[in-house]
Design a protein around this motif. Structure first.
Motif, mmCIF file in Angstrom:
data_model
loop_
_atom_site.group_PDB
_atom_site.id
_atom_site.type_symbol
_atom_site.label_atom_id
_atom_site.label_comp_id
_atom_site.label_asym_id
_atom_site.label_seq_id
_atom_site.Cartn_x
_atom_site.Cartn_y
_atom_site.Cartn_z
ATOM 1 N N ILE A 1 -14.832 41.827 -71.145
ATOM 2 C CA ILE A 1 -16.221 41.429 -70.927
ATOM 3 C C ILE A 1 -17.110 42.407 -71.683
ATOM 4 N N ASP A 2 -17.893 41.848 -72.611
ATOM 5 C CA ASP A 2 -18.757 42.626 -73.492
ATOM 6 C C ASP A 2 -20.087 42.934 -72.795
ATOM 7 N N ASP A 3 -20.734 44.002 -73.207
ATOM 8 C CA ASP A 3 -22.093 44.340 -72.737
ATOM 9 C C ASP A 3 -22.174 44.321 -71.223
ATOM 10 N N PHE A 4 -21.116 44.784 -70.551
ATOM 11 C CA PHE A 4 -21.094 44.651 -69.101
ATOM 12 C C PHE A 4 -22.247 45.404 -68.449
ATOM 13 N N ALA B 1 -16.377 52.447 -73.014
ATOM 14 C CA ALA B 1 -17.803 52.729 -73.163
ATOM 15 C C ALA B 1 -18.223 52.468 -74.609
ATOM 16 N N GLU B 2 -19.324 51.735 -74.777
ATOM 17 C CA GLU B 2 -19.818 51.377 -76.111
ATOM 18 C C GLU B 2 -20.971 52.273 -76.534
ATOM 19 N N GLY B 3 -21.101 52.477 -77.840
ATOM 20 C CA GLY B 3 -22.277 53.168 -78.367
ATOM 21 C C GLY B 3 -22.339 54.644 -78.023
HETATM 22 CA CA CA Z 1 -21.090 45.117 -76.799
#
Ligand code: CA
Ligand code: C2E
Ligand code: CA
Ligand code: CA
Length: 275
Positions: A176-179, A233-235
């Motif tokens: 699941i993206d951008d959770f 964790a993104e970014g």
């Molecule tokens: Ca994302």
């Protein structure tokens, strides 16, 4: 410029017309871009936080425009979404990523999990499972090394559970993206066969000195783990953010701290610097 009255209104509607015209032009150009092979896939490394090694990559599309140069997805994915062109683009990205992944396997590079973004529209197609099975079989990239990234909104589809089961049956992993940016709760996610939660960059930005001092990231990692998900964790841009995530036991990260998305040749060099 706020008090232009009728003149301001006229200006506004002319603006709309021009925006509509530009959209139509962009759509036509995007059609040709697919046919003329102007799309590219860049790869952003995914790092295992505990071990420190690169364990995978996210495939991110770009448009190599002959005159305008490299166009980021934010400038054409929304139009592709609303016109249906995303179907062709999404399938091309999937196929190209699997082809590349197989080539890296054959070249003896370390085993990688490759993640591909899937738009809600693609996900809604009844035959998406068959498409994924066909692409992995045809390219020879193992489905077990492929991860599909879905948004929370895709899970709001009435028959999301069935569609997810069908995808899962092909052997792929689901993320699941951008959770945290949508409306789904962790308890809700538990009902679906998912493997990975990707914490949106917004919550990573708040580590460790932001408004919430990383409280949301902390709770996503904790609850995600207790429900059996891996958490990414993104970014991640700063060493302090990575240290904090490490202390939480977060599994993986992506971000400029390690590397921006790279063209395939540069990604290969990052993986095996001695070649
Ligand atoms: Ca994302
Ligand atoms: P996303 O899936 O959330 O991808 C992460 C975005 O964050 C990427 O932007 C990536 O370059 C950027 N990013 C990664 N690390 C950092 C960082 O440390 N700092 C900052 N400021 N940014 C970072 P990109 O490549 O421009 O893609 C934007 C969005 O376009 C993606 O967001 C995704 O929603 C969409 N997209 C890209 N490729 C595809 C595709 O093949 N299919 C679909 N449906 N959507 C795509
Ligand atoms: Ca993504
Ligand atoms: Ca995003």
């Amino acid at each position: 410029a706020k008090q232009e009255g009728r003149g301001g209104f006229r200006y506004f509607s002319q603006g709309m017309t021009q925006a509509a015209r530009e959209r139509i032009r962009l759509e036509a150009r995007l059609h040709r871009a697919i046919e003329q092979n102007e799309l590219r896939v860049y790869y952003q490394p995914v790092v295992d936080i505990a071990g420190g090694g690169i364990v995978g990559a996210e495939a991110l599309v770009r448009w190599q425009h002959p005159e305008e140069g490299l166009i980021p997805p934010a400038r054409f994915i929304p139009v592709a979404e609303s016109t249906g062109l995303i179907d062709a683009i999404g399938e091309w990205v999937l196929r190209e990523t699997c082809r590349q992944g197989r080539q890296w396997m054959d070249a003896g590079l370390p085993a990688l999990t490759l993640a591909v973004n899937m738009s809600p529209r693609q996900f809604r197609h009844r035959d998406i499972g068959a498409t994924v099975a066909e692409v992995t079989a045809q390219t020879g990239f193992p489905a077990t090394r492929l991860e599909l990234e879905l948004t929370e909104s895709a899970l709001m589809e009435p028959d999301a559970a069935e569609l997810l089961q069908r995808l899962r049956a092909t052997g792929v992993r689901l993320a699941i993206d951008d959770f945290g940016t949508g409306y789904s709760s962790l308890a809700y996610l538990q009902r679906f066969p998912l493997d990975v939660l990707k914490i949106d960059k917004g919550f990573v930005d708040a580590i460790p000195h932001g408004a919430d001092r990383g409280a949301i990231a902390t709770s996503i990692v904790g609850m995600g783990h207790s429900l059996g998900f891996k958490v990414l964790a993104e970014g991640v841009e700063k060493p302090e953010q990575l240290a904090f995530l490490h202390s939480l036991g977060c599994d993986m990260y992506q971000g400029y701290l390690k590397s921006p998305p790279l063209p395939p040749a540069e990604f290969e060099r990052l993986l095996s610097p001695d070649r």
